[in-house]
Every structure is written in C-alpha cells, then in structure tokens.
Design a protein around this motif. Structure first.
Motif, PDB file in Angstrom:
ATOM      1  N   PRO A  22       0.864  -1.315  -0.043  1.00 25.65           N
ATOM      2  CA  PRO A  22      -0.116  -0.089   0.035  1.00 25.65           C
ATOM      3  C   PRO A  22       0.916   1.315   0.052  1.00 25.65           C
ATOM      4  CG  PRO A  22       0.177  -0.941   2.253  1.00 25.65           C
ATOM      5  CD  PRO A  22       0.952  -1.791   1.299  1.00 25.65           C
ATOM      6  N   THR A  23       0.126   2.370  -0.361  1.00 25.59           N
ATOM      7  CA  THR A  23       0.889   3.707  -0.390  1.00 25.59           C
ATOM      8  C   THR A  23       1.168   4.073   1.100  1.00 25.59           C
ATOM      9  OG1 THR A  23       0.088   4.271  -2.390  1.00 25.59           O
ATOM     10  CG2 THR A  23       0.879   5.943  -1.163  1.00 25.59           C
ATOM     11  N   ILE A  24       2.296   4.816   1.527  1.00 26.50           N
ATOM     12  CA  ILE A  24       2.466   5.130   2.771  1.00 26.50           C
ATOM     13  C   ILE A  24       2.271   6.626   2.557  1.00 26.50           C
ATOM     14  CG2 ILE A  24       4.175   5.965   4.309  1.00 26.50           C
ATOM     15  CD1 ILE A  24       3.855   3.168   4.472  1.00 26.50           C
ATOM     16  N   GLN A  25       1.202   7.045   3.703  1.00 26.88           N
ATOM     17  CA  GLN A  25       0.611   8.322   3.808  1.00 26.88           C
ATOM     18  C   GLN A  25       1.454   9.133   4.700  1.00 26.88           C
ATOM     19  OE1 GLN A  25      -1.374   9.648   1.685  1.00 26.88           O
ATOM     20  NE2 GLN A  25      -2.415   7.940   0.608  1.00 26.88           N
ATOM     21  N   PRO A  26       1.314  10.452   4.790  1.00 23.98           N
ATOM     22  CA  PRO A  26       2.069  11.431   5.737  1.00 23.98           C
ATOM     23  C   PRO A  26       1.675  10.704   7.210  1.00 23.98           C
ATOM     24  CG  PRO A  26       1.189  12.642   3.805  1.00 23.98           C
ATOM     25  CD  PRO A  26       0.747  11.296   3.791  1.00 23.98           C
ATOM     26  N   TRP A  27       0.700  10.524   7.594  1.00 23.08           N
ATOM     27  CA  TRP A  27       0.262   9.974   8.687  1.00 23.08           C
ATOM     28  C   TRP A  27       0.705   8.622   9.392  1.00 23.08           C
ATOM     29  CZ3 TRP A  27      -3.443  11.618   5.387  1.00 23.08           C
ATOM     30  CH2 TRP A  27      -4.442  10.673   4.786  1.00 23.08           C
ATOM     31  N   ASP A  28       1.273   7.869   8.119  1.00 18.86           N
ATOM     32  CA  ASP A  28       1.902   6.610   8.371  1.00 18.86           C
ATOM     33  C   ASP A  28       3.305   6.395   8.756  1.00 18.86           C
ATOM     34  OD1 ASP A  28      -0.377   5.016   7.694  1.00 18.86           O
ATOM     35  OD2 ASP A  28       0.000   5.183   5.707  1.00 18.86           O
ATOM     36  N   ARG A  29       4.122   7.545   8.565  1.00 21.59           N
ATOM     37  CA  ARG A  29       5.388   7.567   8.987  1.00 21.59           C
ATOM     38  C   ARG A  29       5.859   7.030  10.247  1.00 21.59           C
ATOM     39  NH1 ARG A  29       9.630   7.423  11.217  1.00 21.59           N
ATOM     40  NH2 ARG A  29      11.595   8.825  10.696  1.00 21.59           N
ATOM     41  N   ASP A  30       5.246   8.093  11.286  1.00 18.15           N
ATOM     42  CA  ASP A  30       5.517   7.733  12.623  1.00 18.15           C
ATOM     43  C   ASP A  30       5.024   6.360  13.196  1.00 18.15           C
ATOM     44  OD1 ASP A  30       7.071  10.163  12.410  1.00 18.15           O
ATOM     45  OD2 ASP A  30       5.552  11.171  13.743  1.00 18.15           O
ATOM     46  N   TYR A  31       3.931   5.894  12.758  1.00 18.47           N
ATOM     47  CA  TYR A  31       3.446   4.609  13.089  1.00 18.47           C
ATOM     48  C   TYR A  31       4.252   3.534  12.622  1.00 18.47           C
ATOM     49  CZ  TYR A  31       0.206   0.731  14.238  1.00 18.47           C
ATOM     50  OH  TYR A  31      -0.145  -0.329  14.687  1.00 18.47           O
ATOM     51  N   TYR A  32       4.701   3.607  11.711  1.00 15.84           N
ATOM     52  CA  TYR A  32       5.295   2.348  11.030  1.00 15.84           C
ATOM     53  C   TYR A  32       6.882   2.321  11.068  1.00 15.84           C
ATOM     54  CZ  TYR A  32       0.812   0.876   9.000  1.00 15.84           C
ATOM     55  OH  TYR A  32      -0.533   0.518   8.737  1.00 15.84           O
ATOM     56  N   CYS A  33       7.475   3.423  11.639  1.00 13.19           N
ATOM     57  CA  CYS A  33       8.746   3.691  11.841  1.00 13.19           C
ATOM     58  C   CYS A  33       8.765   4.915  13.151  1.00 13.19           C
ATOM     59  CB  CYS A  33       9.307   4.086  10.698  1.00 13.19           C
ATOM     60  SG  CYS A  33      11.360   4.098  10.908  1.00 13.19           S
ATOM     61  N   PRO A  34       8.160   4.374  13.947  1.00 13.82           N
ATOM     62  CA  PRO A  34       8.567   5.582  15.201  1.00 13.82           C
ATOM     63  C   PRO A  34       9.704   6.187  15.695  1.00 13.82           C
ATOM     64  CG  PRO A  34       7.208   3.459  15.881  1.00 13.82           C
ATOM     65  CD  PRO A  34       8.062   3.101  14.866  1.00 13.82           C
ATOM     66  N   PRO A  35       9.489   7.467  15.613  1.00  9.57           N
ATOM     67  CA  PRO A  35      10.962   7.940  15.740  1.00  9.57           C
ATOM     68  C   PRO A  35      11.413   7.862  17.233  1.00  9.57           C
ATOM     69  CG  PRO A  35       9.286   9.745  15.135  1.00  9.57           C
ATOM     70  CD  PRO A  35       8.440   8.224  15.368  1.00  9.57           C
ATOM     71  N   GLU A  36      12.634   7.427  17.343  1.00  6.81           N
ATOM     72  CA  GLU A  36      13.146   7.173  18.566  1.00  6.81           C
ATOM     73  C   GLU A  36      13.987   8.214  19.004  1.00  6.81           C
ATOM     74  OE1 GLU A  36      15.719   3.787  18.042  1.00  6.81           O
ATOM     75  OE2 GLU A  36      14.100   2.396  17.523  1.00  6.81           O
ATOM     76  N   PRO A  37      14.089   8.471  20.390  1.00  7.00           N
ATOM     77  CA  PRO A  37      14.776   9.531  21.021  1.00  7.00           C
ATOM     78  C   PRO A  37      16.393   9.537  20.477  1.00  7.00           C
ATOM     79  CG  PRO A  37      14.134   8.292  22.672  1.00  7.00           C
ATOM     80  CD  PRO A  37      13.433   7.833  21.336  1.00  7.00           C
ATOM     81  N   PRO A  38      17.049  10.596  20.443  1.00  7.79           N
ATOM     82  CA  PRO A  38      18.366  10.456  19.974  1.00  7.79           C
ATOM     83  C   PRO A  38      19.037   9.801  21.305  1.00  7.79           C
ATOM     84  CG  PRO A  38      17.678  12.676  20.104  1.00  7.79           C
ATOM     85  CD  PRO A  38      16.405  11.977  20.422  1.00  7.79           C
ATOM     86  N   ALA A  39      20.215   8.980  20.926  1.00  4.80           N
ATOM     87  CA  ALA A  39      20.828   8.212  21.817  1.00  4.80           C
ATOM     88  C   ALA A  39      22.471   8.318  21.382  1.00  4.80           C
ATOM     89  CB  ALA A  39      20.494   6.964  21.619  1.00  4.80           C
ATOM     90  N   PRO A  40      23.183   8.259  22.493  1.00  2.00           N
ATOM     91  CA  PRO A  40      24.724   8.563  22.246  1.00  2.00           C
ATOM     92  C   PRO A  40      25.262   7.191  21.623  1.00  2.00           C
ATOM     93  CG  PRO A  40      24.156   8.001  24.550  1.00  2.00           C
ATOM     94  CD  PRO A  40      23.094   8.302  23.989  1.00  2.00           C
ATOM     95  N   ALA A  41      26.542   7.544  20.767  1.00  2.00           N
ATOM     96  CA  ALA A  41      27.184   6.464  20.262  1.00  2.00           C
ATOM     97  C   ALA A  41      27.422   5.335  21.147  1.00  2.00           C
ATOM     98  CB  ALA A  41      28.303   6.989  19.595  1.00  2.00           C
ATOM     99  N   VAL A  42      27.684   5.293  22.332  1.00  2.00           N
ATOM    100  CA  VAL A  42      27.908   4.062  23.233  1.00  2.00           C
ATOM    101  C   VAL A  42      27.066   4.571  24.336  1.00  2.00           C
ATOM    102  CG1 VAL A  42      30.412   3.823  22.322  1.00  2.00           C
ATOM    103  CG2 VAL A  42      29.686   5.353  24.200  1.00  2.00           C
ATOM    104  N   PRO A  43      26.901   3.295  25.139  1.00  2.00           N
ATOM    105  CA  PRO A  43      26.079   3.368  26.447  1.00  2.00           C
ATOM    106  C   PRO A  43      26.513   4.421  27.535  1.00  2.00           C
ATOM    107  CG  PRO A  43      26.290   1.079  25.700  1.00  2.00           C
ATOM    108  CD  PRO A  43      27.083   1.970  24.822  1.00  2.00           C
ATOM    109  N   LEU A  44      25.971   5.011  27.790  1.00  2.00           N
ATOM    110  CA  LEU A  44      26.309   6.194  28.942  1.00  2.00           C
ATOM    111  C   LEU A  44      25.343   6.194  30.234  1.00  2.00           C
ATOM    112  CD1 LEU A  44      26.867   9.231  26.666  1.00  2.00           C
ATOM    113  CD2 LEU A  44      28.621   7.859  27.652  1.00  2.00           C
ATOM    114  N   PRO A  45      26.058   6.675  31.407  1.00  2.00           N
ATOM    115  CA  PRO A  45      25.174   6.655  32.480  1.00  2.00           C
ATOM    116  C   PRO A  45      24.381   8.050  32.305  1.00  2.00           C
ATOM    117  CG  PRO A  45      27.363   7.190  32.996  1.00  2.00           C
ATOM    118  CD  PRO A  45      27.364   6.827  31.620  1.00  2.00           C
TER     119      PRO A  45
END
Length: 779
Positions: free
Chosen positions: A387-410
């Motif tokens: 099916p066609t991806i609509q603008p309201w599909d973007r965040d549902y099928y690929c939920p934006p994740e919060p930015p994370a550091p390159a390595v695990p940090l406390p």
C-alpha cells in the motif's frame, strides 16, 4: 533549527540591514539525532585524572549551593554599571544615538581630509558596533528577562533602533563616502584583507537598500522593509498558529500501543460521554500518531495539524509578495537572488545544483526505506499488494526514537556535560571553561551562571553567560546571543569623534563611553588590543530540585548544548579587527559549520569518555543502536523544504495566480516520496520561512561540509590538538573576515573549492554525510 525555538529565531529576519542586520546573530538550535560512525583508532577511551577545575565545574552547575553571586557592590545586567532598571535602557539608547550622530557626521566630513579617508571603514564599523551594542542587548533582554517591564522597555528600544537603522540603510552621504574608498586604489589597498572584506559587507548592505535609487524609491524601500517586519512578526505569532482540535471517537483508539495514555484517553471519553478533542502538537496527538493502529485517528490528527486559516494563508502570501517587491525595487530578479548576495551559494541556481545532487544521492536510500514501511503496512493491514505510505503513516510504521549516544552512557548531569566539553576544548584548542562569580544585579535570574574561557596562559579570552533553565514566560528552545564582539580597540581614535571639548565633557556622551566598556577587560591580540567577547546561551532544561537533585540531560539536550557551545567558541576565537565580521557574524550558509561539527564530536566514544570525571562510570565502546534507515526519508523531506523555500522566494510569487498551497502540492507531486494530501496547507507552520527566507538550505549545506571536515581532520583522532588548531586557525578566528570558500579550501587542502561556483556546489551535494541517515529532530 526551529519549531520550539521559533520565537528566538525570527530575530535574524527582523533586523534592518546596515550591520544591524549583522548584529543579531541569534543562533537557535536543537539536537541532532546521531548514529555512531567512529574509526577503530578512535575507539579507545581517555581516562583523565580530574582537575580541581573539573570538580568546580560539576559543582557549579549541580550543587545546591552553586550560586555564583558575590558579596561585592551591585551592578547592572552584564556588568553595565547603569543598567539597573528598565528605564536605564532608554537613557543608554539616547546616549548611544547621540554618539552615533557624531560618528556619522565624522564619516560624512571624511572627504575633507585625506587622513580621515583612511579611517572611514574603521569608523563605519565603530558606528555599527555602537548601535549593535544596544540592539543586541535589547534583543537579548526581550527574549530572556523574566520581568515584563524590562521586556516592554527592550521591545520599545528595538523598534526605535529599527527606525534609525532604516535611515542609515539609505543614507546616500555615507554610501558616497564608502564608494570613494572603492574608487581610490591607494585607500582600498591600504586596508587589510579583513578590512576589505568588511568594506564589501557594508557595500553589499547599502546596495540591498535601494541606495542608488531616487528618493521616492528609497522611501518605498523603507516602507516595504517595515511592512515585512510587521508581517514576519505576525507570521511567527504562536497565538495565530493554534490549530483547532481533531475530533476522535473513543472506539477509534482500540488497540493503542501506548496502553497507559490510551486508557486514560478512552476513560476520558467514557466518563464525559463526548468525543475526544485532541489538539495538534499535544502529547496526546504525538501518542496517536505513533501508536494508533487504526489509520483514521492518525489521519484526523494529521489533517488538523496541517490545516490553515484563510488569514494565515493570506499573511504568508503577503509576506512572500512584499519580499519579492522589495527585491525588484533594488533590481534583483527575486528575493532569493537578493538574499544570496554575499552568501557561499551566491545564487538560487547554485542552491539548486547543491540540492539536486544531494537529492540524487539520498533518494535511493529513502526509496528503500519507504518500501520497507510499505511492507510493514501491508503486513499490518493484510493487503494483497504494497500500500501507499501516507504522511500519517510515517511515525506509526517507523516510530521516531529519541536520539541516543554512540555508546552506552550513564545519566549525565549538566555539570558533568560542561566538564566534558571543557576537557574537549582543552584537547582541541588549549582552552578551558572556568566558573566565575557575578556581582549582585549582574544576572537577570539567580540560576544564570557565568563562565570564563581561559587559555593555557591563564588569560581570559571571553565570557559566557549560561541561562539554561526553563522558567515561566521564557521562550522554549535554545539560542546563542552575541552581547559583545571581539574587535580591535586600540586604534579607535575615539577623541576624533568629538568636535569640541564641550562635547567630550557632555555627561550624556560619558554614559555612552561607559556603556562601551562592558567588562573593562581587553586582551593583547596578534597585532593590537582586542575587546573581550561576551555571549549568552539560552536553553530550557529542567532546573535542579531538592527532590530530584541535579539536572540530568536527555541526549538531545546534550547535543543542543554542544551545538550552542560550538557557536560560543566561534565567538570566543573570532578575534577580528572589525566588529562587523567577528565570530558568528559571517555568511548564513557558513555559520552553522562550527556548531554542527561540535555535535559530530559526540559520535566518538573517545570524546564521550571525557564525560567520565574519574574513569569509574564504565563508559563502553559498543554501539548503542543501529542506524535507522527511516532517517533517509526525513533527509529527503528536509531537501523538499529547502526547495519549497527557494520556490516561495522566487519571482513566481509576483504572479497574480500564485498560490502557496498549489506550489506546495506541485512540488510534492513531482518530487516527494510521500504524496501531498489535498486539503492540507502546512506551509503556514514552516516557521523558518521568515527568519531563514531563501537560506533554509544552509543546514543541509553545513551538515555536508561539517561531515567532510570531520572525516578529513578528526575521524581518526578526534582529540587531535593539531587538527583543532587547524580548524581554529583556518575557520574560527576569521569569523566573517575572510571569504568562506577560501577558508574551506584551506581547511580541507582543496584549492579546487575556492571558486565556489555551480560545479563546486554540485560537488558538495555529492559528498558523503557522516551519519548519512541521521537528520535533526527539529530544525
């Protein structure tokens, strides 16, 4: 970098041109979502024994008793002795304007004396510095001060200064004196390269202001400029941008992935026996876009969020047309053509070469990412084909994740982050951040902290005022404000400004002289004595509390702070003879390079190990997450926004048939991977159209350049002092006092870049981006 920071960013577009345009270098920023790409050589961590300054920095921002107010005599804001009340702003402005009149008259008399002609560019720059010292202060106060009386006084001051600047913008006498400098080889060649660049800055600004036109047309220019200022402020008015809610039935939220908030929403509908009203931009709206398996509520939220009133559409149309009329008045083909004079890109055609190349490079990756989303949607809906991806599909099928550091940090406290940045600056540039006390009345809020930037000889290079915590009435987002520039002051010849001893002794003029000595500190530079730079950083972090302890930053906030500190260090190292080209006062499409590069340093585990005060936090080396291919879709969207910005500032807007919504639909129908939705007009939410009109491409452009600089200079050894000194010496110290193409070609040892022509712009569009799939969360 806008959205939440929109009210801060609009400053840059609201300024008149005569170097008042260069005064308000307010840099807004938000975090960039970054994925790790570090080399094997850079993977080793650095364990440093903590210094007393390291521990002082942590305590300065984290300890309950971190207040820096001394018990000495009181003063005014930023140390101005007289700036103790809102009324003082008006008194200082009157004194400064009187001084400015004397300087203006001195420049106008210069043709009577050969020796004075050699001082014209310096005196024009001093005139600019004089006015900007008040304008920048007013701009900061109206955005940062918690007292409405101060804000009102600063707003009035800003408005009155705008009128004065419009007069100077079109002052034929000043223009003719400057013109004589260019016409006389002896006078022009006597200027340093930096002085010649400053003269060109003034020349371009005069030319943009209808200076060669008859009086009636110059008056029309002033009128149009004022109209643009009013329209722009209305366009950026948050109250105007409030959207009506989406009306959603409770049963439409069945199966919501976010069970906690979803249950609360459904219970609200059950107990009130009413449909849910979900406002665009709210947490509920974000949750629905990311978690509602039913497509209908997502569609409703999207439609509500991207609708516009006729008033908003008319306002945007008037803003674009008025800008186009202004450009035509001064002989430019379009506002974009006019605005790009003096920028690296030089012309809209060159911007198009860059964006087309970047689009071609990114599009295959974005198409593959979109196909993956389509397959996810097919599996979810059990459809026979993709099916066609609509603008309201973007965040549902690929939920934006919060930015994370390159390595695990406390968890990183605010003080720990400042300590890590200070250590990084010591490695790269040989400078550190040092806590400084303030006198009573010197800061506008008790939580403001003052830092000294100190070199290896213990000499203070500049001051940073850090206003980092959220409070009632303070605008959201992050910004860098120039309060005072580094410029050469030992050759000012200030006594020559005064026609008589009586004028020198005038108490009102004495106020202006005192105001100019903001910190009364100077430092010896490479060829003279230079004014100490002063900047202020604004963020909206959660304050420390007795229950939760020190402020702990999310990763996007760490990136935000690093970005703003990149601007601050540009101001610290930009030791130029002239105020007009100091630090961040450079081309719009070059100014983000240091700040974006600073964020890129945080992709290195070796750099991140500097945030470990004593090597006991266990900062690892393993990647925290894999690259999200959906970011390629977002990069594609940013390219489209840059293209839309160019269309909206082209000559097309002067056509009687121009319609901003139709132009948007046409662009997306021909270039977008996700279709335009009829009935939407989200361009009225594109806040950057005002402050970054015709220059929105700058973020992508500087991201690309920063990526190349990182890979060439720092990727193998991100703590290289040699590379840091190279970047400082080839870029940071010049500010806007050297052609940025010459700076870039020298930095990268690539003389083929010097021309900065269409071929070079296209070549840069083909450069590989570090973290190529990553884009800023919010521009």
């Amino acid at each position: 970098m806008l959205t939440r920071a929109a009210t801060n960013a609009f400053n840059k577009a609201s300024r008149p041109v005569f170097r008042f345009r260069g005064c308000l270098h307010t840099k807004t920023a938000t975090g960039i979502r970054i994925n790790p790409r570090t080399s094997a050589r850079a993977a080793s961590t650095v364990t440093l024994p903590p210094t007393s300054n390291d521990r002082d920095l942590v305590a300065f921002f984290d300890a309950p008793s971190g207040s820096s107010v001394s018990s000495g005599p009181s003063t005014g804001i930023f140390g101005h002795p007289s700036l103790t009340s809102p009324q003082a702003l008006e008194s200082i402005a009157e004194a400064i304007l009187q001084r400015a009149q004397l300087l203006t008259e001195r420049v106008l008399r210069a043709p009577q004396s050969r020796s004075e002609m050699f001082k014209v560019v310096k005196n024009l720059d001093r005139l600019s510095d004089l006015l900007c010292s008040v304008a920048d202060l007013a701009e900061f106060v109206r955005n940062a001060h918690p007292d409405p009386k101060w804000v009102a006084s600063a707003n009035n001051l800003y408005e009155s200064l705008s009128e004065v600047m419009n007069v100077l913008n079109t002052h034929v006498g000043l223009y003719n004196v400057l013109k004589a400098i260019f016409a006389d080889p002896e006078l022009f060649n006597a200027l340093s390269k930096e002085g010649q660049e400053t003269a060109l800055v003034f020349w371009r600004d005069f030319e943009k202001c209808a200076i060669g036109l008859p009086d009636a047309q110059r008056n029309r220019f002033v009128s149009l400029s004022t109209e643009i200022l009013v329209l722009g402020r209305q366009f950026m008015n948050d109250e105007l941008r409030v959207r009506p809610p989406a009306v959603i039935r409770a049963e439409e939220l069945d199966g919501l992935k976010d069970r906690g908030m979803g249950i609360r929403l459904k219970n609200q509908a059950f107990w009130t026996r009413q449909d849910l009203q979900v406002y665009p931009g709210s947490l509920q709206a974000q949750m629905i876009m990311r978690s509602a398996p039913n497509e209908e509520p997502r569609r409703k939220v999207y439609m509500a969020s991207n609708s516009s009133t006729q008033e908003e559409l008319y306002l945007l149309g008037q803003l674009l047309k008025t800008r186009a009329e202004l450009a035509r008045l001064v002989g430019s083909q379009s506002f974009a053509h006019m605005e790009l004079i003096g920028k690296m890109a030089k012309s809209p055609e060159n911007v198009r070469h860059f964006l087309d190349a970047l689009m071609a490079r990114n599009r295959p990756n974005a198409e593959r990412a979109l196909l993956n989303l389509s397959k996810r949607k097919q599996e979810h809906l059990h459809t026979p084909s993709d099916p066609t991806i609509q603008p309201w599909d973007r965040d549902y099928y690929c939920p934006p994740e919060p930015p994370a550091p390159a390595v695990p940090l406390p968890p990183l406290t605010l003080g720990t982050v400042f300590m890590g940045l200070s250590r990084l600056f010591k490695h790269l540039y040989g400078v550190t951040l040092r806590p400084a006390n303030v006198a009573p009345g010197q800061v506008w809020d008790p939580d403001v902290r003052k830092l000294e930037v100190v070199d290896e000889d213990n000499e203070v290079l500049g001051f940073i005022y850090a206003d980092l915590f959220d409070r009632r009435g303070k605008p959201g987002g992050a910004a860098h404000y120039t309060v005072s520039c580094s410029r050469r002051v030992d050759d000012d010849d200030e006594p020559g400004d005064y026609p008589s001893a009586e004028a020198w002794s005038d108490p009102r003029l004495a106020v202006s002289r005192d105001f100019g000595m903001i910190h009364r500190m100077r430092r010896r530079g490479r060829d003279g004595v230079y004014q100490i730079p002063v900047v202020a950083l604004l963020c909206d972090f959660t304050p420390r509390s007795s229950t939760t302890g020190p402020t702990t930053l999310e990763w996007f906030q760490v990136l935000t702070l690093a970005h703003e500190m990149g601007h601050a260090m540009h101001s610290m190292f930009g030791q130029t003879e002239y105020h007009s080209v100091s630090g961040t006062r450079c081309a719009t499409d070059f100014v983000e390079l240091p700040s974006i590069l600073m964020e890129t340093f945080l992709t290195s585990s070796r750099v991140l190990s500097l945030f470990d005060i004593d090597g006991k936090l266990g900062i690892g080396h393993k990647s925290n997450h894999d690259e999200d291919p959906c970011h390629y879709i977002d990069t594609h969207s940013q390219i489209l926004l840059a293209e839309l910005d160019q269309i909206y500032h082209s000559e097309a807007v002067l056509s009687s048939s121009f319609d901003s919504t139709k132009a948007l639909a046409k662009l997306f129908d021909s270039r977008s991977l996700i279709p335009y939705v009829p009935g939407t007009s989200w361009q009225t939410r594109f806040g950057h159209l005002y402050p970054y009109g015709a220059t929105y491409y700058s973020y992508l452009f500087d991201r690309t350049i920063a990526s190349r600089a990182w890979s060439k200079l720092f990727a193998e050894n991100p703590l290289s002092r040699e590379a840091g000194e190279r970047f400082k010496g080839e870029v940071l110290r010049y500010g806007g006092g050297k052609d940025p193409w010459l700076m870039l070609s020298s930095l990268l040892s690539a003389p083929e870049l010097e021309s900065g022509d269409a071929r070079v712009m296209q070549e840069i569009g083909n450069w590989k981006l570090e973290n190529e799939g990553a884009i800023p969360n919010r521009y």
